[in-house]
Design an enzyme around this catalytic site. Structure first.
Site, PDB file in Angstrom:
ATOM      1  N   ASP A  77       0.861  -1.189   0.000  1.00  0.00           N
ATOM      2  CA  ASP A  77       0.000   0.000   0.000  1.00  0.00           C
ATOM      3  C   ASP A  77       0.896   1.237   0.000  1.00  0.00           C
ATOM      4  O   ASP A  77       2.028   1.197   0.491  1.00  0.00           O
ATOM      5  CB  ASP A  77      -0.916   0.013   1.239  1.00  0.00           C
ATOM      6  CG  ASP A  77      -2.160   0.881   1.015  1.00  0.00           C
ATOM      7  OD1 ASP A  77      -3.246   0.314   0.791  1.00  0.00           O
ATOM      8  OD2 ASP A  77      -2.034   2.131   1.047  1.00  0.00           O
ATOM      9  N   PHE A 126     -32.430  -8.941   1.504  1.00  0.00           N
ATOM     10  CA  PHE A 126     -32.469  -7.604   0.895  1.00  0.00           C
ATOM     11  C   PHE A 126     -33.893  -7.131   0.647  1.00  0.00           C
ATOM     12  O   PHE A 126     -34.201  -6.547  -0.389  1.00  0.00           O
ATOM     13  CB  PHE A 126     -31.589  -7.564  -0.375  1.00  0.00           C
ATOM     14  CG  PHE A 126     -30.136  -7.427  -0.007  1.00  0.00           C
ATOM     15  CD1 PHE A 126     -29.511  -8.397   0.752  1.00  0.00           C
ATOM     16  CD2 PHE A 126     -29.409  -6.310  -0.372  1.00  0.00           C
ATOM     17  CE1 PHE A 126     -28.192  -8.277   1.155  1.00  0.00           C
ATOM     18  CE2 PHE A 126     -28.084  -6.167   0.029  1.00  0.00           C
ATOM     19  CZ  PHE A 126     -27.487  -7.162   0.793  1.00  0.00           C
ATOM     20  N   ARG A 146     -35.435  -5.412   3.341  1.00  0.00           N
ATOM     21  CA  ARG A 146     -35.690  -4.483   4.455  1.00  0.00           C
ATOM     22  C   ARG A 146     -35.816  -3.073   3.885  1.00  0.00           C
ATOM     23  O   ARG A 146     -34.837  -2.472   3.431  1.00  0.00           O
ATOM     24  CB  ARG A 146     -34.548  -4.541   5.484  1.00  0.00           C
ATOM     25  CG  ARG A 146     -34.499  -5.865   6.260  1.00  0.00           C
ATOM     26  CD  ARG A 146     -33.418  -5.817   7.332  1.00  0.00           C
ATOM     27  NE  ARG A 146     -33.697  -4.791   8.326  1.00  0.00           N
ATOM     28  CZ  ARG A 146     -34.472  -4.941   9.374  1.00  0.00           C
ATOM     29  NH1 ARG A 146     -35.069  -6.090   9.591  1.00  0.00           N
ATOM     30  NH2 ARG A 146     -34.662  -3.946  10.221  1.00  0.00           N
ATOM     31  N   SER A 147     -37.035  -2.573   3.908  1.00  0.00           N
ATOM     32  CA  SER A 147     -37.250  -1.229   3.366  1.00  0.00           C
ATOM     33  C   SER A 147     -36.832  -0.179   4.388  1.00  0.00           C
ATOM     34  O   SER A 147     -36.714  -0.462   5.581  1.00  0.00           O
ATOM     35  CB  SER A 147     -38.717  -1.050   2.978  1.00  0.00           C
ATOM     36  OG  SER A 147     -39.551  -1.318   4.081  1.00  0.00           O
ATOM     37  N   GLY A 178     -26.558   2.739   0.902  1.00  0.00           N
ATOM     38  CA  GLY A 178     -25.379   3.590   0.765  1.00  0.00           C
ATOM     39  C   GLY A 178     -24.175   2.679   0.681  1.00  0.00           C
ATOM     40  O   GLY A 178     -24.284   1.534   0.268  1.00  0.00           O
ATOM     41  N   CYS A 185     -20.026   0.656  -2.363  1.00  0.00           N
ATOM     42  CA  CYS A 185     -20.207  -0.168  -3.570  1.00  0.00           C
ATOM     43  C   CYS A 185     -21.479   0.124  -4.349  1.00  0.00           C
ATOM     44  O   CYS A 185     -21.409   0.481  -5.519  1.00  0.00           O
ATOM     45  CB  CYS A 185     -20.148  -1.638  -3.181  1.00  0.00           C
ATOM     46  SG  CYS A 185     -18.500  -2.118  -2.651  1.00  0.00           S
ATOM     47  N   LYS A 202     -21.671   3.661  -6.173  1.00  0.00           N
ATOM     48  CA  LYS A 202     -20.662   3.850  -7.227  1.00  0.00           C
ATOM     49  C   LYS A 202     -20.841   2.829  -8.345  1.00  0.00           C
ATOM     50  O   LYS A 202     -20.667   3.157  -9.520  1.00  0.00           O
ATOM     51  CB  LYS A 202     -19.264   3.804  -6.609  1.00  0.00           C
ATOM     52  CG  LYS A 202     -18.390   2.672  -7.015  1.00  0.00           C
ATOM     53  CD  LYS A 202     -17.025   2.752  -6.424  1.00  0.00           C
ATOM     54  CE  LYS A 202     -16.518   1.389  -6.000  1.00  0.00           C
ATOM     55  NZ  LYS A 202     -16.482   0.371  -7.038  1.00  0.00           N
ATOM     56  N   LYS A 252     -23.952   1.247   7.282  1.00  0.00           N
ATOM     57  CA  LYS A 252     -24.639   0.052   7.777  1.00  0.00           C
ATOM     58  C   LYS A 252     -23.953  -0.347   9.079  1.00  0.00           C
ATOM     59  O   LYS A 252     -22.839   0.139   9.362  1.00  0.00           O
ATOM     60  CB  LYS A 252     -24.577  -1.089   6.764  1.00  0.00           C
ATOM     61  CG  LYS A 252     -23.158  -1.517   6.445  1.00  0.00           C
ATOM     62  CD  LYS A 252     -23.103  -2.586   5.395  1.00  0.00           C
ATOM     63  CE  LYS A 252     -23.119  -3.947   6.020  1.00  0.00           C
ATOM     64  NZ  LYS A 252     -22.860  -5.017   5.071  1.00  0.00           N
TER      65      LYS A 252
END
Ligand SMILES: NC(=O)c1ccc[n+]([C@@H]2O[C@H](COP(=O)([O-])OP(=O)(O)OC[C@H]3O[C@@H](n4cnc5c(N)ncnc54)[C@H](O)[C@@H]3O)[C@@H](O)[C@H]2O)c1
Ligand SMILES: O=c1ccn([C@@H]2O[C@H](COP(=O)(O)OP(=O)(O)O[C@H]3O[C@H](CO)[C@@H](O)[C@H](O)[C@H]3O)[C@@H](O)[C@H]2O)c(=O)[nH]1
Length: 432
Positions: free
Chosen positions: A30, A259, A261-262, A267, A270, A273, A329
């Site tokens: 890095d 997936f 859950r409203s 955000g 990933c 973008k 999250k």
């Protein structure tokens, strides 16, 4: 096997630590010296549950970080885990990929044995073969397919669950055009396939297909959330509980429970973008991606709907308003494209005095919003607040109870369905 990973961010550090845990010798390159020093001292440079222990076990030992690309010469394979952020027009910024490819090429110029270059980053179809490979070839003075091989191996782990997801994936995708590349990937992943709880599918495909599989995966999931958010918004208008609806439709195996859950929307580093990138790539070829555009539009509207709900119950001008949750999250300190950003901006537009709280993401958010107040606990954020906006579904928020008694006005707008409705609380769920 000796494996190198270029980039020690959320993905690079996780996969480097796991490769070491699986018995490989790992070199992690890095450009950030602080990151390199942290790993060599046995400390995780990012917050990810379990990563501190893994880096503690291997950092500075079989996992060595460095700023010197020359060290990749001693390795058999290099994974490029470099950032591919959005440009202003939605396309991906390949600056880090190009710089990394050049440095890698210069390093393997002086290597006698064959090398495998693997693109781990999320890139638009064609990038590996048309951008990364020629740069490595030029810098190395060698030809791909002869002195070195190329593969694309997308990553599907989620932040907050990164270690478990990496060790027990649904699938491992090998995008490769040569047996040599596939054989080396096998040698890297065989120990993982053996260690996995499940039986991960190995998908052998072309390089462009591997690049597209990653975008298709994320576009599908992001669109699925936007679809349940749209249904949830309609539910709210009719006084219907969107979570009861979601639980019922999830029983249809063609829909499934994941997936669904409203709330305030997606955000993270990933989905936003990658949705931008794939829509931009479609337009680049004169295809109008109407459904993907709509999924983004629904997502962009959710924070505004949350602020509108607040407006139904409180005028927050000059008033203290708590924002519970700053990370995109739970389980991460990552604030990239977190829904907390439009919520904080919307509150500031309305003249509120914002106080933010997050168990781990405060310092990252302080860089973005240095002028708002940050509390050390949810209780401190709620004290004397005239309203609370729940943006991240951290478990600790579900346990809040008497803390609400200290609010000046007990108005709670819940964007994630984590707080129970109760007497004494003016509670609004976003879609229930
Ligand atoms: N974050 C995720 O959960 C996730 C999941 C799947 C795929 N991806 C993809 O993986 C890629 C990396 O994402 P990330 O979230 O790990 O990025 P990140 O921003 O967290 O980390 C990138 C790292 O690369 C380093 N770097 C930048 N330029 C460099 C260079 N020239 N040489 C060496 N190091 C350099 C930075 O210092 C940083 O530590 C992206 O394409 C992303 O879309 C990310
Ligand atoms: O039912 C749901 C599930 C998720 N989310 C939101 O969606 C976003 C993304 O969540 P998640 O997918 O769990 O996290 P990421 O770490 O961003 O992982 C996604 O992005 C990664 C990077 O590409 C991929 O590797 C993963 O497979 C993909 O799930 C977050 O804001 C969540 O709050 C919802 O609103 N409702």
């Amino acid at each position: 096997m000796h494996v190198s990973v270029v980039g020690s961010g959320y993905i690079g550090t996780t996969i480097a630590a796991w490769f070491a845990e699986l018995g490989h010798t790992v070199t992690n390159v890095d450009i950030d010296e602080d990151v390199v020093d942290a790993i060599n001292a046995g400390e995780a440079p990012i917050h990810e549950p379990g990563l501190d222990e893994l880096i503690g076990d291997h950092g500075g030992d079989t996992l060595v970080a460095t700023t010197d690309y020359a060290d990749v010469r001693d390795t058999d394979v290099t994974f490029l885990a470099l950032p591919t952020p959005s440009e202003a027009d939605g396309g991906i910024d390949l600056a880090a990929m190009k710089a990394g490819a050049e440095s890698l090429g210069e390093a393997i110029a002086e290597k006698d044995d064959e090398h495998l270059v693997v693109v781990k980053s999320t890139v638009i179809p064609g990038t590996t073969e048309d951008v990364v490979t020629p740069i490595v070839e030029d810098a190395a003075g060698k030809t791909a397919g002869e002195a070195f091989h190329v593969a694309m191996n997308p990553e599907f782990l989620r932040e907050g669950f990164a270690l478990g997801d990496f060790r027990d994936p649904d699938k491992i995708v090998y995008g490769a055009e040569s047996d040599a590349a596939r054989d080396t990937l096998d040698r890297v992943y065989d120990p993982l396939v053996e260690a996995a709880d499940g039986d991960p599918a190995i998908v052998e495909t072309g390089i462009k297909e591997a690049e597209m599989i990653k975008y298709a995966n994320n576009a599908f999931l992001a669109t699925k959330i936007s679809l349940i958010n749209e249904i949830g918004n309609v539910c709210k208008e009719y006084g219907v509980d969107a979570y009861e609806v979601a639980d019922a439709i999830a029983l249809d195996h063609r829909i499934d429970e994941h997936f669904l859950r409203s709330g305030v929307g997606w955000g993270g580093s990933c989905f936003p973008k990658d949705m931008n990138a794939i829509r931009h790539a479609a337009r680049d070829r004169d295809y109008d991606p109407v459904l993907l555009d709509a999924a983004v539009a629904v997502n962009d509207r959710q924070p505004e709907r949350m602020l509108d709900l607040l407006g139904d119950h409180a005028d927050v001008e000059g008033k203290r308003v708590a924002v519970l949750g700053l990370a995109f999250k739970p389980g991460t300190d990552d604030i990239r494209y977190t829904r907390a950003i439009p919520i904080i901006e919307g509150l500031q537009d309305r003249g509120a005095d914002v106080v933010g709280y997050d168990p781990v993401a405060t310092e990252n958010m302080r860089e973005k919003f240095p002028d708002i107040e940050y509390a050390d606990s949810a209780a401190d954020a709620l004290a004397d607040a005239h309203a609370a906006m729940v943006v991240t579904d951290w478990d600790e928020f579900a346990a809040l109870n008497t803390e609400f008694d200290a609010m000046a006005d007990p108005v709670v707008i819940d964007g994630r369905r984590v707080i129970e409705r109760r007497d004494g609380l003016t509670y609004e769920g976003l879609t229930w």
